[in-house]
Design a protein around this motif. Structure first.
Motif, short mmCIF file in Angstrom:
data_model
loop_
_atom_site.label_atom_id
_atom_site.label_comp_id
_atom_site.label_asym_id
_atom_site.label_seq_id
_atom_site.Cartn_x
_atom_site.Cartn_y
_atom_site.Cartn_z
N HIS A 173 -5.84 12.21 3.59
CA HIS A 173 -6.31 10.84 3.54
C HIS A 173 -7.45 10.81 2.55
O HIS A 173 -8.13 11.81 2.35
N LYS A 189 0.81 -1.22 0.00
CA LYS A 189 0.00 0.00 0.00
C LYS A 189 0.84 1.27 0.00
O LYS A 189 0.34 2.36 -0.25
N ASN A 199 -6.42 0.12 -0.97
CA ASN A 199 -6.04 1.21 -1.86
C ASN A 199 -4.60 1.60 -1.56
O ASN A 199 -4.09 1.28 -0.49
N ARG A 252 1.97 2.23 2.79
CA ARG A 252 1.38 2.79 4.02
C ARG A 252 2.47 2.97 5.05
O ARG A 252 3.29 2.08 5.26
N SER A 255 -7.99 -0.83 4.22
CA SER A 255 -8.65 -0.64 2.93
C SER A 255 -7.66 -0.92 1.80
O SER A 255 -6.47 -0.61 1.90
N SER A 313 -10.51 5.16 -0.62
CA SER A 313 -10.67 3.73 -0.37
C SER A 313 -11.30 3.05 -1.59
O SER A 313 -12.09 3.65 -2.31
MG MG Z 1 -7.69 3.18 4.60
#
Ligand code: MG
Ligand code: AMP
Length: 351
Positions: free
Chosen positions: A239, A61, A150, A63, A148, A156
């Motif tokens: 976000h 991700k 994405n 992330r 999620s 998302s």
């Molecule tokens: Mg998320």
């Protein structure tokens, strides 16, 4: 990261084919990544007890490791394997709202690796209701960490096509069970403090929770535009963002459309391509403008269902700026307000 071949399997959303579910469960058991539909949005799942598998979620991700992940269960009996000192209230709430879009923050069991929770002593847990999600969790018989599906900070994913758009070549498998019905993420309820608090508004509304927990509060920090503080980890203001700049209009209903119209015309004059996200009944009032319009539907549930895919549609139309207004702050609209505010990175135009 080395490129993977991402497979997409069409699965029956109400009666998922056992052979397909088995195949996906095997990938999870082997430490791989499977995207699957839930009733809120698509999740990107990995074995929550496998540190390396969880690391690969963050890598796929993009992330940051500081953003914790929700653990998904199919049976309440799994709860004590992932959490400790579970208050009775959690069981009461689970009986009312699980399976469904409500996540609890509890104290983390040492069975759950620290990277799931960004190093914190807590863990977020929920039981999804989507038949495909439940079947997969059951077949894997594991707690599954699933944010999620994405790329980080993108809207998302609410369809398999969104997942593929963001994560093709980065994950093993996508179970395509059609569009997620609710379209916005779960409500996150912190049960580790004396006072239960909603860290993120979502599918289960504040009003509904108040029927069980009369004194429940919402952490409003990220619900206000003027706030720089971040209460909940991962609650970064930036976000759910489309690539285009998103402008969130707020104010009295009668002033919103005229203000958006004026602003749109100014933007067009400056050579910018404008996209509008509007509910059904407001479409006609801007029909004469040279703008891209995406219909959000006619009530809060429809707006929730359509919101993230609408942002992606306007990105595909290569608009420079997206204009949208809030829908109030009660019921599901509070969750919509939260997502819009964060997509707008906190910038509100008050009219
Ligand atoms: Mg998320
Ligand atoms: P996502 O599943 O991508 O919608 O994001 C999960 C979000 O849940 C994170 O960004 C956090 O805001 C929240 N979350 C997950 N775990 C925790 C936790 N242990 N404590 C507080 N919030 C959490």
């Amino acid at each position: 990261m080395s490129a993977l071949k991402t497979r997409v399997l069409q699965v029956n959303p109400t009666a998922p084919e056992p052979a397909l579910i088995q195949e996906a469960a095997k990938i999870l058991a082997a430490g791989g990544l499977v995207a699957f539909p839930t009733e809120t949005v698509y999740g990107l799942g990995a074995n929550a007890l496998d540190t390396k598998a969880v690391d690969s979620i963050f890598a796929a991700k993009g992330r940051p490791a500081s953003d914790p992940i929700i653990v998904h269960l199919y049976d309440l009996a799994q709860l004590p394997t992932v959490a400790i000192n579970i208050p009775d209230l959690a069981y009461d709430l689970a009986r009312h709202f699980w399976p469904g879009p409500l996540t609890f923050v509890l104290q983390r069991s040492s069975n759950v690796p620290a990277n799931v929770s960004a190093g914190m002593s807590t863990v977020a847990v929920r039981m999804p209701s989507h038949p495909v999600a439940i079947a997969l969790l059951q077949a894997a018989n594991l707690p599954v960490a699933a944010p999620s599906a994405n790329r980080f900070a993108r809207p998302s994913a609410t369809t398999a096509a969104h997942v593929l758009e963001d994560l093709d070549g980065r994950i093993d498998l996508i179970l395509d069970g059609g569009a997620a019905v609710i379209g916005v993420e779960s409500t996150i309820l912190d049960l580790t403090k004396e006072q239960p608090t909603i860290l993120r508004p979502g599918g289960i509304t504040l009003e509904i929770l108040r029927t069980i927990i009369p004194d429940v509060e919402v952490v409003t920090k990220h619900l206000r535009a003027d706030d720089e503080g971040i209460e909940a980890p991962g609650m970064l203001l930036k976000h759910y963002s489309p690539r285009a700049e998103l402008l969130l209009f707020n104010g009295i209903q009668s002033a919103l459309l005229p203000a958006m119209r004026t602003y749109a015309l100014q933007q067009i004059e400056q050579g910018r391509k404008v996209g509008l996200l509007l509910p059904d009944h407001e479409q006609s009032s801007v029909a004469d403008l040279p703008v891209e319009i995406v219909n959000l539907g006619s009530n809060a549930s429809e707006v929730g269902h359509n919101l993230f895919s609408a942002m992606r549609l306007l990105d595909q139309a290569s608009v420079d700026v997206i204009m949208v207004h809030g829908f109030g702050q009660t019921g599901l609209s509070l969750a919509l307000w939260d997502r819009l505010l964060r997509a707008a990175e906190g910038h509100i135009i008050e009219v």
